[in-house]
Design a protein around this motif. Sequence first.
Motif, PDB file in Angstrom:
ATOM      1  N   PHE A  45       0.799  -1.210   0.000  1.00  0.00           N
ATOM      2  CA  PHE A  45       0.000   0.000   0.000  1.00  0.00           C
ATOM      3  C   PHE A  45       0.837   1.268   0.000  1.00  0.00           C
ATOM      4  O   PHE A  45       0.315   2.363   0.022  1.00  0.00           O
ATOM      5  CB  PHE A  45      -0.982  -0.020   1.175  1.00  0.00           C
ATOM      6  CG  PHE A  45      -2.128  -0.949   0.945  1.00  0.00           C
ATOM      7  CD1 PHE A  45      -3.234  -0.553   0.218  1.00  0.00           C
ATOM      8  CD2 PHE A  45      -2.080  -2.240   1.422  1.00  0.00           C
ATOM      9  CE1 PHE A  45      -4.280  -1.419  -0.008  1.00  0.00           C
ATOM     10  CE2 PHE A  45      -3.128  -3.116   1.197  1.00  0.00           C
ATOM     11  CZ  PHE A  45      -4.232  -2.699   0.477  1.00  0.00           C
ATOM     12  N   ASN A  86      -4.169   7.240  -1.700  1.00  0.00           N
ATOM     13  CA  ASN A  86      -5.538   7.669  -1.369  1.00  0.00           C
ATOM     14  C   ASN A  86      -6.569   6.554  -1.544  1.00  0.00           C
ATOM     15  O   ASN A  86      -7.744   6.806  -1.809  1.00  0.00           O
ATOM     16  CB  ASN A  86      -5.941   8.884  -2.220  1.00  0.00           C
ATOM     17  CG  ASN A  86      -4.987  10.054  -2.040  1.00  0.00           C
ATOM     18  OD1 ASN A  86      -4.573  10.361  -0.926  1.00  0.00           O
ATOM     19  ND2 ASN A  86      -4.639  10.709  -3.146  1.00  0.00           N
ATOM     20  N   TYR A  87      -6.111   5.308  -1.418  1.00  0.00           N
ATOM     21  CA  TYR A  87      -7.030   4.172  -1.566  1.00  0.00           C
ATOM     22  C   TYR A  87      -7.935   4.086  -0.343  1.00  0.00           C
ATOM     23  O   TYR A  87      -7.485   4.287   0.787  1.00  0.00           O
ATOM     24  CB  TYR A  87      -6.227   2.885  -1.732  1.00  0.00           C
ATOM     25  CG  TYR A  87      -7.034   1.716  -2.242  1.00  0.00           C
ATOM     26  CD1 TYR A  87      -7.570   1.727  -3.526  1.00  0.00           C
ATOM     27  CD2 TYR A  87      -7.263   0.600  -1.438  1.00  0.00           C
ATOM     28  CE1 TYR A  87      -8.297   0.657  -4.000  1.00  0.00           C
ATOM     29  CE2 TYR A  87      -7.993  -0.480  -1.899  1.00  0.00           C
ATOM     30  CZ  TYR A  87      -8.510  -0.446  -3.186  1.00  0.00           C
ATOM     31  OH  TYR A  87      -9.245  -1.503  -3.655  1.00  0.00           O
ATOM     32  N   ASN A  88      -9.230   3.772  -0.553  1.00  0.00           N
ATOM     33  CA  ASN A  88     -10.181   3.728   0.559  1.00  0.00           C
ATOM     34  C   ASN A  88     -11.218   2.627   0.344  1.00  0.00           C
ATOM     35  O   ASN A  88     -11.142   1.871  -0.641  1.00  0.00           O
ATOM     36  CB  ASN A  88     -10.871   5.095   0.707  1.00  0.00           C
ATOM     37  CG  ASN A  88     -11.477   5.582  -0.602  1.00  0.00           C
ATOM     38  OD1 ASN A  88     -11.950   4.787  -1.411  1.00  0.00           O
ATOM     39  ND2 ASN A  88     -11.461   6.894  -0.800  1.00  0.00           N
ATOM     40  N   ALA A  89     -12.160   2.551   1.237  1.00  0.00           N
ATOM     41  CA  ALA A  89     -13.173   1.491   1.183  1.00  0.00           C
ATOM     42  C   ALA A  89     -14.030   1.582  -0.065  1.00  0.00           C
ATOM     43  O   ALA A  89     -14.409   0.562  -0.655  1.00  0.00           O
ATOM     44  CB  ALA A  89     -14.045   1.553   2.440  1.00  0.00           C
ATOM     45  N   ALA A  90     -14.347   2.806  -0.483  1.00  0.00           N
ATOM     46  CA  ALA A  90     -15.159   2.976  -1.696  1.00  0.00           C
ATOM     47  C   ALA A  90     -14.404   2.431  -2.912  1.00  0.00           C
ATOM     48  O   ALA A  90     -14.993   1.778  -3.794  1.00  0.00           O
ATOM     49  CB  ALA A  90     -15.491   4.454  -1.895  1.00  0.00           C
ATOM     50  N   GLY A  91     -13.103   2.705  -2.950  1.00  0.00           N
ATOM     51  CA  GLY A  91     -12.296   2.181  -4.045  1.00  0.00           C
ATOM     52  C   GLY A  91     -12.251   0.666  -4.031  1.00  0.00           C
ATOM     53  O   GLY A  91     -12.297   0.025  -5.094  1.00  0.00           O
ATOM     54  N   PHE A  92     -12.169   0.076  -2.839  1.00  0.00           N
ATOM     55  CA  PHE A  92     -12.152  -1.383  -2.746  1.00  0.00           C
ATOM     56  C   PHE A  92     -13.452  -1.985  -3.275  1.00  0.00           C
ATOM     57  O   PHE A  92     -13.428  -3.022  -3.947  1.00  0.00           O
ATOM     58  CB  PHE A  92     -11.930  -1.816  -1.292  1.00  0.00           C
ATOM     59  CG  PHE A  92     -11.953  -3.312  -1.109  1.00  0.00           C
ATOM     60  CD1 PHE A  92     -10.845  -4.077  -1.448  1.00  0.00           C
ATOM     61  CD2 PHE A  92     -13.084  -3.941  -0.618  1.00  0.00           C
ATOM     62  CE1 PHE A  92     -10.866  -5.450  -1.293  1.00  0.00           C
ATOM     63  CE2 PHE A  92     -13.116  -5.319  -0.461  1.00  0.00           C
ATOM     64  CZ  PHE A  92     -11.999  -6.071  -0.797  1.00  0.00           C
ATOM     65  N   ARG A  93     -14.579  -1.350  -2.982  1.00  0.00           N
ATOM     66  CA  ARG A  93     -15.868  -1.859  -3.485  1.00  0.00           C
ATOM     67  C   ARG A  93     -15.894  -1.849  -5.010  1.00  0.00           C
ATOM     68  O   ARG A  93     -16.382  -2.792  -5.638  1.00  0.00           O
ATOM     69  CB  ARG A  93     -17.027  -1.024  -2.912  1.00  0.00           C
ATOM     70  CG  ARG A  93     -17.341  -1.323  -1.442  1.00  0.00           C
ATOM     71  CD  ARG A  93     -18.666  -0.718  -1.024  1.00  0.00           C
ATOM     72  NE  ARG A  93     -18.638   0.738  -1.057  1.00  0.00           N
ATOM     73  CZ  ARG A  93     -18.265   1.514  -0.038  1.00  0.00           C
ATOM     74  NH1 ARG A  93     -17.865   0.944   1.095  1.00  0.00           N
ATOM     75  NH2 ARG A  93     -18.270   2.822  -0.147  1.00  0.00           N
ATOM     76  N   SER A 118      -7.657   0.549  -8.897  1.00  0.00           N
ATOM     77  CA  SER A 118      -6.295   0.212  -8.476  1.00  0.00           C
ATOM     78  C   SER A 118      -5.969  -1.219  -8.885  1.00  0.00           C
ATOM     79  O   SER A 118      -6.845  -1.966  -9.354  1.00  0.00           O
ATOM     80  CB  SER A 118      -6.167   0.348  -6.956  1.00  0.00           C
ATOM     81  OG  SER A 118      -6.695  -0.801  -6.312  1.00  0.00           O
TER      82      SER A 118
END
Length: 530
Positions: free
Chosen positions: A2, A9-16, A317
Amino acid sequence: MFRDRRFLNYNAAGFRQDLIAGITVGIVAIPLGMAFAIASGVKPEYGLYTTIIAGLIVALLGGSRFQIAGPTGAFIPILLAIVLQYGYEDLLIAGFLAGVFLVVMGFLGVSNLIHFVPRSVTIGFTTGIAVIIFTGQFQNFFGLTGIEKKEFFHESMMEIIRQFYTVNTYSILTAAIGLLVIFILPKIAPRVPVLLVALLIPTICTILFFPGRVETIGTAFGGIPQHLPSFHFPEISLSKLVALWQPALIIAALGAIESLLSAVVADGMKSDVAKHDSKRELFGQGIANMITPLFGGIPATGAIARTATNIRSGAVSPMSGVIQSIFVLAFLLVFAPYASYIPLAAMAPILMYVAWNMSARKAFVQIISLRSGDSLVLLTTFLLTIFINLTIAVEVGILLAALSFLRKMSGSLDIKESKLTDVEKFKLATDSGKELIKYKLSGPLFFGTAKNFEDRYPKFLKTKQSTIILDMENLTAIDATGEAALSALLDEARRQNKRLIFKKVPPNKVNLFKRSGLFEKIGKDNFFML
């Protein structure tokens, strides 16, 4: 992982978003992985192993944010040729060697040289590969039996013709159902994964309406194991390295071209994020191809269609590539036994569809219509890819392209008489007391244009003027052959008691003359910079 700039700036929304994209690409990758493996002459599970392992490694170590790696159609002819000539074990060695070559390419910055492969060559072998893939599916499409795998295209076609009497109408029906799905489904449900549905519907139809009438993955390969294979390092010997280095280099070169092209396509589709790192991309592809064979996988590269699907599905990502690999692994662990029911005839239209899309038909026709040197390079590369092999095709194609380029460049050196300036008349004519004539050289003076330059010697020296000015202000390049041509002209001029003045030689060319000794031979007094 990471700390990677691709995860900034990776976040939970990006993971979804990555979760949805990864599953979507995984659904597309499953039928393609199996189909490409079968077409390459190996078991279908090896394609899934490649999708899982190479996809994961490239996602983590590659230089593109969105790249999806795995087996691709471009590799099919060369992998099949290696399997037929050397066997599956040696294919693993060739894949490992290709990985080593890719890592070396990454460190040496060879990624920049990939752009010098002529378009006529890439279109030629890509279209040739498409023809091989398409025709290679005739056996499964028509359900032919007793077909012996052949190394050369014409032998394979003759084998199909000889065995065509074994045609299976149920196989044709199964393949036709798959084709109808491929043609119709995108028009009525464009978001549905067409290739997976084109595999499922024919499979269900064969199970319900004519079970046991067509060959399946189970009857042909004995089913797919529900696990990854154990680690196994292939036995590498000097004799095998000597035999396999050339096909391995072609795998590496082809993999580099396709992966970098895929990364460039991804950059174009997502112009709002940082561009890919080509050196890191080759490094990641190399490591993937070194590790994948150790678990039974075949060579892999960046897949343009799957990478585009990844982006269109909302990936943000490399995590989407990781999720794709996990999804395919889950399929292998849970649903592998059911894959045994998939008819080989259902795989045929999928590969035909892939071949049709990769054929670059419009570009092929456009280049052929030019009726130029590029047309000859294209046609030669295309035919050699089909009838000989990809290795010879690429080598000959690049050689012909280079010769065509040199032929064009041979006339690019412009030599013409030029009007004397007042400064030249005053400075040179006053010093020498003799008449002057000036010739202006424009363009490159190298081995490709030296003959043209030498053919002008008689005109240079036939003049009644005893001092000849060579204006080199617009000389764009010179090599050792060009220097030798200038030295020979200088020798001949002195034999005829004529003086050569070198005017406005670019500073970098002057330094070159000094290192080679030509500057001293010409003499400092014979350089005129005004």
